[in-house]
Every structure is written in C-alpha cells, then in structure tokens.
Design an enzyme around this catalytic site. Structure first.
Site, PDB file in Angstrom:
ATOM      1  N   ARG A  27       8.566  -0.521  -0.825  1.00  6.15           N
ATOM      2  CA  ARG A  27       7.301   0.155  -1.134  1.00  6.15           C
ATOM      3  C   ARG A  27       6.738  -0.284  -2.482  1.00  6.15           C
ATOM      4  O   ARG A  27       6.101   0.508  -3.203  1.00  6.15           O
ATOM      5  CB  ARG A  27       7.461   1.685  -1.122  1.00  6.15           C
ATOM      6  CG  ARG A  27       7.778   2.256   0.248  1.00  6.15           C
ATOM      7  CD  ARG A  27       7.663   3.775   0.247  1.00  6.15           C
ATOM      8  NE  ARG A  27       8.259   4.340   1.443  1.00  6.15           N
ATOM      9  CZ  ARG A  27       8.972   5.452   1.477  1.00  6.15           C
ATOM     10  NH1 ARG A  27       9.191   6.129   0.374  1.00  6.15           N
ATOM     11  NH2 ARG A  27       9.471   5.899   2.613  1.00  6.15           N
ATOM     12  N   ARG A  31       1.538   3.957  -3.771  1.00  4.69           N
ATOM     13  CA  ARG A  31       0.711   4.923  -4.500  1.00  4.69           C
ATOM     14  C   ARG A  31       1.027   5.038  -5.985  1.00  4.69           C
ATOM     15  O   ARG A  31       0.252   5.633  -6.735  1.00  4.69           O
ATOM     16  CB  ARG A  31       0.848   6.305  -3.845  1.00  4.69           C
ATOM     17  CG  ARG A  31       0.140   6.412  -2.504  1.00  4.69           C
ATOM     18  CD  ARG A  31       0.379   7.774  -1.878  1.00  4.69           C
ATOM     19  NE  ARG A  31       1.746   7.917  -1.408  1.00  4.69           N
ATOM     20  CZ  ARG A  31       2.285   9.068  -1.015  1.00  4.69           C
ATOM     21  NH1 ARG A  31       1.577  10.181  -1.073  1.00  4.69           N
ATOM     22  NH2 ARG A  31       3.530   9.110  -0.574  1.00  4.69           N
ATOM     23  N   ARG A  40      -6.976   2.014  -1.561  1.00  2.00           N
ATOM     24  CA  ARG A  40      -6.804   3.027  -0.516  1.00  2.00           C
ATOM     25  C   ARG A  40      -8.051   3.892  -0.394  1.00  2.00           C
ATOM     26  O   ARG A  40      -8.501   4.213   0.722  1.00  2.00           O
ATOM     27  CB  ARG A  40      -5.582   3.889  -0.852  1.00  2.00           C
ATOM     28  CG  ARG A  40      -5.399   5.164  -0.051  1.00  2.00           C
ATOM     29  CD  ARG A  40      -5.063   4.886   1.405  1.00  2.00           C
ATOM     30  NE  ARG A  40      -4.773   6.117   2.112  1.00  2.00           N
ATOM     31  CZ  ARG A  40      -5.694   6.975   2.544  1.00  2.00           C
ATOM     32  NH1 ARG A  40      -6.973   6.711   2.348  1.00  2.00           N
ATOM     33  NH2 ARG A  40      -5.359   8.075   3.186  1.00  2.00           N
TER      34      ARG A  40
END
Length: 350
Positions: A27, A31, A40
């Site tokens: 990942r 975020r 995003r």
C-alpha cells in the site's frame, strides 16, 4: 540482462547478492500521501480511480517519485475479479467494500462466469502498460491479485467480516461447492496475472489477507491448494516471472508455502525473520516484516526497529524489506523517509 532484471529487487527475489537490501511497501500508493488524496478527490470514487488507467498510473508513480522505492506495485484492488463476474462491487466511506449480489448458494458458484483479462479487465492491463512506459527503466513493476480464499470471503460475506461465519459455513457444509469456487477463482486469477505480465509486469504477488483465520485442515484444502493451483498455472504460462505469496497470520504454514514453487514469501510481523529464514532454508526469498504500527511512533523508534528487522534476517542474499502488512493512512510521510533511509544505510554491504 535488462536493467529491470538486474535491479536490486529482482536479484533479491532470485537470492543473488545485492549491494543493499531493496525496499518497497505494501500500500505504498495510498491515503497517507497528500498527493494520493488529491488524485483520489479528482477521481470522484475509488472505483473510478482504479478503473481509469491514467489515474491508476499517476498514483502508482507517486511513491516512486517521492521515495525512490526499489519496486512499484500496480494500483488496483483485489476485488476487481469478482466485480467483473457481476457481483456488484461498491465502496462505502468508512465501511469499505461491499457486494450487492453476494454468493449465497452452490448454484451461484456454478453460475459464475470466467472473465477474459483483456475484455473484462482491460483497464487494468491498460494501466499496467501505461505504468511500465512511465516508470524508470530500471524499476520493476509488481502485478498482483487476491488469493481465492481471501476474495471469496468478500464474495460470500458481502463485505468485510470479523468472524467469517458465512464463508466458513460454506467450506464446512458445502466443501465440494466451495472447492469449485476456489478452483474457479484460482483459474481466473492465474489468467488475470498472466495478462498483467504480458502487459508489462515484472513480478507478481498474491495477497492472502485472511488465510490466518482458517483451521489448518481448511487452510490446506481451500487456501493453500488454490494458491498452489495459481503458481502451477503461472509456471506454465510465464515461467520466468517470479511470484511472491503473502499470507497474514499464516506463519504456521510457512514451509508448505515455500514448497509451492513461489520465488518469495511475504512474512507478517508475528514471526521473526531469523526463524522464518531457518524454516524455509534457501528455497525462497523472504519479504518483510516491520509492524506498520512502528511508523506511527517517532524517527528514533522507526530507525531502531528497522535495524532490528534487518539484523534479524542477517547477512546474505534473499531479503526484500517491507512491512508485515499494508501501510496505514495515519502514517506521516516523513516517517516513511526515515524508514527508507535507515534501510539503505544499515543494509549496505561494506
């Protein structure tokens, strides 16, 4: 030998000597990065982000530009395959993924279509091609998919689960039907991953996030066997492409996973790399395994714990530094810089 084949990451997967330990993070495009959050927001939804090749390429490259990781990993989702099988994938803010039409019966299993990688998931292959064109020539690209068992949990439960009661019930009450589901997903996954290789992926990874919730007997029949089926098929279709298997909470199955023929095993933080290395011998490379929570502490702790992981593996080839699971959204980006710098300094061969 091509620049990518001669990269630190690919050489480490082949257990060849390297000047320092390569590093990438699960990942790593996510975020915790402000640039990811901006992309995003521009995309409008997670599915639009993953389904738009240009945007998927953009977020895949963001951590490479910021940190210079030794490998990039395709930005996508492990639930793309059941989505194109018609199960109705959606995402709710704060709740995660869900399926409008979960698999509830053996008849549902037997009615599942077999996706065509280019026709049904062409946007993923377009993203792979675009990323490969945009990456530095020497940076390998990792393609990935979810393990059949892990993907099946979402398909059966309809969403994330704490106890996986519906999915386990299917394995126990309808084992033959469950086995057909695992085989179907394994075959679809192998085709999907082979298409990623044809589009430009240099290595492949299979994420078994929920293998650790199964009893040993159920794990061997439904999770391990389906991963073995994927590895076997990939060895026939793209024999020169290394495969990494990662199972969260699956340390007790390490030897069996090493016997699948994979090139590398991801190890979570519940097992010291020193023990893992003894148990697998020289059969596979090892990837891992810093606890992601370490990145929420401070630079001194991050540096110390990173050195501990490197020292646990010890000297010699076959280690790729990574976290024991995915990086969490709350991690300050500057803490990742400390991690990367520490790996590069502490692992360098003098």
């Amino acid at each position: 030998m091509s620049p990518r084949s001669d990269s630190l990451f690919m050489r480490a997967l082949r257990r060849e000597p390297v000047e320092r330990t390569p590093i990438w993070l699960m990942r790593q495009a996510g975020r915790y990065l402000p640039e990811y959050r901006a992309t995003r927001e521009k995309a409008g939804s997670f599915l639009d982000l993953a389904g738009t090749p240009e945007l998927a390429c953009e977020v895949t490259l963001q951590p490479i530009h910021r940190y210079g990781f030794d490998a990039a990993i395709l930005f996508s989702d492990i639930l793309i395959l059941p989505h194109v099988m018609g199960r109705g994938l959606g995402f709710k803010p704060g709740e995660g993924p869900y399926f409008e039409r979960p698999v509830q019966t053996v008849a549902d299993i037997d009615a599942l279509p077999m996706p065509d990688p280019e026709d049904d998931t062409g946007y993923v292959m377009d993203a792979v091609r675009l990323i490969r064109e945009s990456l530095p020539e020497a940076t390998p690209l990792i393609g990935f998919a979810g393990s059949p068992w892990t993907v099946a949990t979402y398909m059966i439960e309809g969403r994330s689960s704490k106890d996986f009661a519906r999915a386990k019930r299917l394995l126990l009450a309808e084992p033959d039907g469950a086995e057909r589901l695992m085989n179907h997903l394994a075959d679809a996954t192998a085709d999907y991953l082979a298409a990623q290789v044809a589009a430009g992926a240099d290595a492949l990874m299979v994420f078994d996030s929920w293998g650790g919730v199964l009893s040993p007997r159920l794990y061997e029949r439904f999770s391990l066997a389906s991963q073995q089926r994927i590895v076997d098929k990939l060895k026939r279709t793209c024999p020169d492409t290394p495969v990494i298997l990662f199972g969260k909470g699956c340390g007790q199955h390490l030897e069996n996973l090493a016997e699948t023929g994979c090139a590398g095993l991801g190890v979570d933080w519940t097992l010291d790399l020193s023990e893992a290395r003894v148990r697998v011998g020289d059969r596979v490379a090892l990837q891992g395994n810093l606890d992601p929570a370490v990145l929420l502490t401070n630079p001194e702790v991050i540096a110390a714990e990173t050195r501990r992981v490197l020292d646990s593996y010890g000297s010699g080839p076959g280690h790729i530094f990574n976290l024991g699971h995915g990086i969490t959204p709350e991690v300050p980006p500057e803490h990742v810089s400390v991690l990367v710098e520490t790996v590069r300094e502490h692992s360098r061969v003098k």
